[in-house]
Design an enzyme around this catalytic site. Structure first.
Site, mmCIF file in Angstrom:
data_model
loop_
_atom_site.group_PDB
_atom_site.id
_atom_site.type_symbol
_atom_site.label_atom_id
_atom_site.label_comp_id
_atom_site.label_asym_id
_atom_site.label_seq_id
_atom_site.Cartn_x
_atom_site.Cartn_y
_atom_site.Cartn_z
ATOM 1 N N ASP A 476 0.837 -1.207 0.000
ATOM 2 C CA ASP A 476 0.000 0.000 0.000
ATOM 3 C C ASP A 476 0.868 1.251 0.000
ATOM 4 O OD1 ASP A 476 -2.305 1.524 0.131
ATOM 5 O OD2 ASP A 476 -3.068 0.605 1.958
ATOM 6 N N ASP A 546 -10.724 2.147 -3.228
ATOM 7 C CA ASP A 546 -11.286 1.912 -1.900
ATOM 8 C C ASP A 546 -12.802 1.948 -1.936
ATOM 9 O OD1 ASP A 546 -8.999 1.468 -0.530
ATOM 10 O OD2 ASP A 546 -8.795 3.489 0.273
HETATM 11 C C1 DGJ Z 1 -5.837 1.949 1.933
HETATM 12 C C2 DGJ Z 1 -6.224 0.733 1.149
HETATM 13 O O1 DGJ Z 1 -6.705 1.093 -0.097
HETATM 14 C C3 DGJ Z 1 -7.237 -0.076 1.938
HETATM 15 O O2 DGJ Z 1 -7.660 -1.173 1.185
HETATM 16 C C4 DGJ Z 1 -6.600 -0.498 3.219
HETATM 17 O O3 DGJ Z 1 -5.542 -1.368 2.969
HETATM 18 C C5 DGJ Z 1 -6.126 0.716 3.985
HETATM 19 N N1 DGJ Z 1 -5.291 1.548 3.179
HETATM 20 C C6 DGJ Z 1 -5.387 0.307 5.229
HETATM 21 O O4 DGJ Z 1 -4.845 1.365 5.873
#
Ligand code: DGJ
Length: 726
Positions: A476, A546
């Site tokens: 991430d 997300d």
């Molecule tokens: C952003 C990601 O896109 C989410 O899926 C998740 O992993 C969060 N970060 C966790 O902090």
């Protein structure tokens, strides 16, 4: 022979699939652009310029031409072309003018690797041919090599550029774009993908106008806001028809795509590293390699351009054991428990997941340091035993005993101010001495341009990976870069930081993927903030957004599919009311959409009703039946959710024997008008049966008459598999 050199006319003719790209070396000196489009069988014709009464003229021996009136392959600035240049080099005397002329060429089979950079590749030398045009500035002994690779089986030309300083002075590259294509008209629309967090890759189509339009990122990542992709569309281009020219940059940092329409109605497209906040010092003997642009020509609309990118990126960009394999169906803990992690809860989720048929359990954010929320611990990559008393090893082994694979989340490029790592090494983040650093999601960006920083992060990660049976990693990256500077670089190199950051990122991922080739990596950047071909070279899939709402995802996945294949798009079924928008959509619809990508779940499965459990089991079984159609098949986008109150798309296997069709209604209409869904991409003469029914149709019937769309409720959907009737 995809590349032919016609010595008499000094013409290079590149044939890629059904397309031709033609370059002439005008006056044996200047590479000018003659043509890019449908394949031609002849190429001796060469009207390289139009005379101009007023243009300045660069050649004392021939006053008949000016660069400003020519279509150029790699223009510099300052000697009679006044459009924006493809490159610019500052010399020790302060001048920024170069005069590069043709010096040499090489044509060879195959495609070279780009040192330190991701790029499309070939598996056998016969798949493509490469042309290197060597240009030279004799005054300063600078060589500029233009690389063109033409793929045999795809309408694809890739381009990149290498600068070699063979002179005696230190040069400063101010601008080094990867491609330039000059078109002799401006009757185009521009298509690009813009967005924001949770609204990634919305499709926008606008007419070209005189002047320059730039699509760019200066955030240090390719970004949610603009994808490193543009296309020029003929005015009549649709999904199915018209000419389309695609430009996709294999790069994950600051980029710029410029489209300039000039006084003579020519159109110049350039693309590459964003020159804003970029310079690169090229010492004597050094080289600089630009990233690659993948250029696609389609004479059959936007759909065919997308399918070309999909085929190429699936097989000749993505690498590793998972390139051709079904990815394990996963459950991710993020929307299920967020930071409320404890082993008992995780195991109950895992047990349920296993019973439903899920194969991979992904532990997202919150397992390390003392991370109870997003205010701490990034950089402290050791397990939090308060939450996981038996450690990752204990949890991993328990998952293994259950028959589940184990996956883990990292955010390797970041550090929380509240972390042991930051307290020990405050100088290790991207910063400018004396300036307050902007926090974003309570975190700073590590200065991974420094080797000691990379080494320490990789050391911690490797220790974790080796400590437990980890088979998947989500990488991430949750903030853009600000106050960009490195304490380890001298003042004159500070504008190198953005690019050095991207090179360092690639180096880190390359090291990990090489050492742990069996691990499936998924890219992520606050959802889809770094969904680009650069990342796909290292990681076969990326978390698309997300935003997991089924209706929002129609647009996001449609837009993403303009360039990227379904096999690269992480897509999860999540709970309702949806956590991002509060919408309640049927589980069925959420399932069909997730099946149009890399399928998984991201919800507390222990809270499913008995009926939902049964449906989830059916979805998992269905996905196992359709994944090969989705991953290996061709995508046909049928109904555009940006324009209609519904969406539909379908995948067809290359042999056209199977297809998977999805239709989603957005809002219900009272007493709706008559509606048909006309399919595409089928064999008109094959007879198909809808799986699980006795309904049979010929391909031409499905594509021309279509099937009736019944009246439907809000967010309702249907999907079906077509099989050739033998
Ligand atoms: C952003 C990601 O896109 C989410 O899926 C998740 O992993 C969060 N970060 C966790 O902090």
């Amino acid at each position: 022979m995809p590349i032919i050199y016609d010595r008499d006319n000094n013409i290079f003719h590149l044939m890629a699939g059904d397309s031709s790209y033609i370059i002439k070396i005008f006056k044996n000196k200047y590479p000018v652009h003659l043509y890019w489009g449908k394949k031609l069988n002849h190429s001796h014709f060469s009207e390289a310029f139009i005379t101009s009464p007023f243009g300045p003229n660069p050649d004392p021996n021939d006053k008949s031409f000016t660069f400003d009136r020519m279509l150029l392959e790699y223009p510099s600035y300052g000697n009679s072309d006044f459009r924006h240049p493809a490159f610019q080099i500052e010399q020790e005397d302060g001048s920024r003018i170069t005069q590069i002329v043709f010096n040499n060429y090489r044509i060879y089979k195959g495609k070279p690797k780009l040192e330190g950079l991701p790029a499309t590749y070939v598996e056998t030398e016969d798949e493509a041919e490469t042309l290197e045009l060597e240009l030279i500035d004799e005054l300063i002994n600078l060589k500029v090599i233009l690389f063109y690779t033409a793929y045999n089986d795809y309408n694809v030309i890739t381009r990149s550029v290498k600068f070699i300083n063979e002179g005696n002075q230190k040069l400063k590259i101010l601008r080094a774009l990867s491609t330039c294509v000059d078109f002799d008209h401006c009757n185009f629309d521009l298509l690009h993908l813009w967005g924001s967090w949770a609204r990634e890759r919305y499709v926008e189509r606008v007419p070209l106008m005189h002047g320059i339009k730039t699509i760019e990122s200066s955030r240090g990542e390719s970004s949610h806001q603009h994808n490193p992709f543009i296309a020029l569309l003929s005015k009549d281009a649709t999904e199915k028809n018209g000419e389309v020219y695609g430009f996709s940059l294999v790069y994950s940092g600051n980029f710029a795509a410029n489209v300039e329409v000039d006084q003579f109605n020519t159109t110049r497209v350039t693309m590459g590293i964003n020159p804003f906040e970029f310079t690169w010092i090229l010492d004597k003997g050094e080289t600089f390699q630009t990233p690659e642009v993948v250029m696609v020509y389609s004479s059959q609309g936007i759909g065919e351009m997308s399918r070309t990118y999909h085929r190429l990126y699936r097989k000749r960009l993505v690498r590793g054991v998972y390139r051709d394999k079904r990815r394990p169906i996963l459950v991710n803990t993020w929307e299920a428990v967020y930071f409320n992690i404890n082993e008992e809860k995780l195991l109950s989720l895992a047990k349920e997941a296993k019973e439903l048929g899920i194969e991979l359990f992904v532990l997202d954010d919150g397992w390390f340091g003392r991370r109870d929320d997003d205010t701490s611990s990034l950089g402290d990559w050791y397990v939090d035993r308060r939450k996981l008393p038996s450690g990752l090893e204990g949890l991993g082994n328990k998952l293994k005993e259950m028959g589940l694979k184990f996956g883990l989340w990292f955010e390797p490029e970041m550090v929380s101010p509240d972390s042991e790592l930051y307290r020990k090494h405050p100088d290790w983040c991207i910063q400018i001495k004396g300036r307050t650093l902007s926090q974003c999601r309570n975190q700073y960006v590590l200065d991974i341009t420094r080797k000691e920083v990379r080494d320490e992060i990789l050391r911690m990660m490797k220790e974790i990976i080796k400590s437990a049976p980890i088979e998947y990693i989500k990488w991430d990256m949750n903030r853009p870069l600000t106050e960009v500077g490195s304490l380890a670089l001298p003042p004159e190199r500070q504008k190198e930081v953005f690019h050095r950051y991207v090179l360092a990122l690639y180096e880190m991922i390359e090291e990990l993927t090489t050492e742990f080739p069996y691990i499936l990596f998924e890219g992520c950047s606050g959802g889809g903030g770094r969904f680009d071909p650069g990342i796909l070279y290292y990681m076969p899939q990326i978390w698309t957004s997300d935003n997991t709402d089924a209706i929002e995802r129609l647009k996001i996945q449609w837009g993403t599919s303009i360039v990227y294949p379904a096999s690269t798009m992480g897509a999860h079924v999540s709970a309702v009311p949806n956590h991002q928008v509060g919408r309640i959509t049927p589980l069925k619809t959420r399932g069909y959409e997730a099946m149009s990508g890399v399928f998984g779940y991201e919800m507390d499965l222990t809270k499913l009703t008995p009926e939902e459990r049964e449906l989830v089991k059916e979805q998992i079984e269905m996905y196992k039946r359709v994944w090969h159609i989705v991953f290996e098949g061709d995508l046909y986008r049928l109904i555009n959710p940006f324009e209609e109150n519904s969406a539909s798309w379908m995948f067809v296997t290359p042999d056209k024997r199977e297809a998977f069709v999805i239709y989603v209604n957005i809002l219900a209409e009272p007493n709706p008008p008559f509606k048909k869904l006309k399919l595409e991409g089928l064999d008109p003469n094959k007879k198909y049966i809808i799986e699980g029914t006795d309904k049979e149709y010929y391909g031409d019937e499905l594509m021309n008459i279509g099937i009736n769309i019944p009246p439907m409720r809000d967010f309702d959907s249907f999907a079906f598999i077509l099989k050739e009737k033998s």
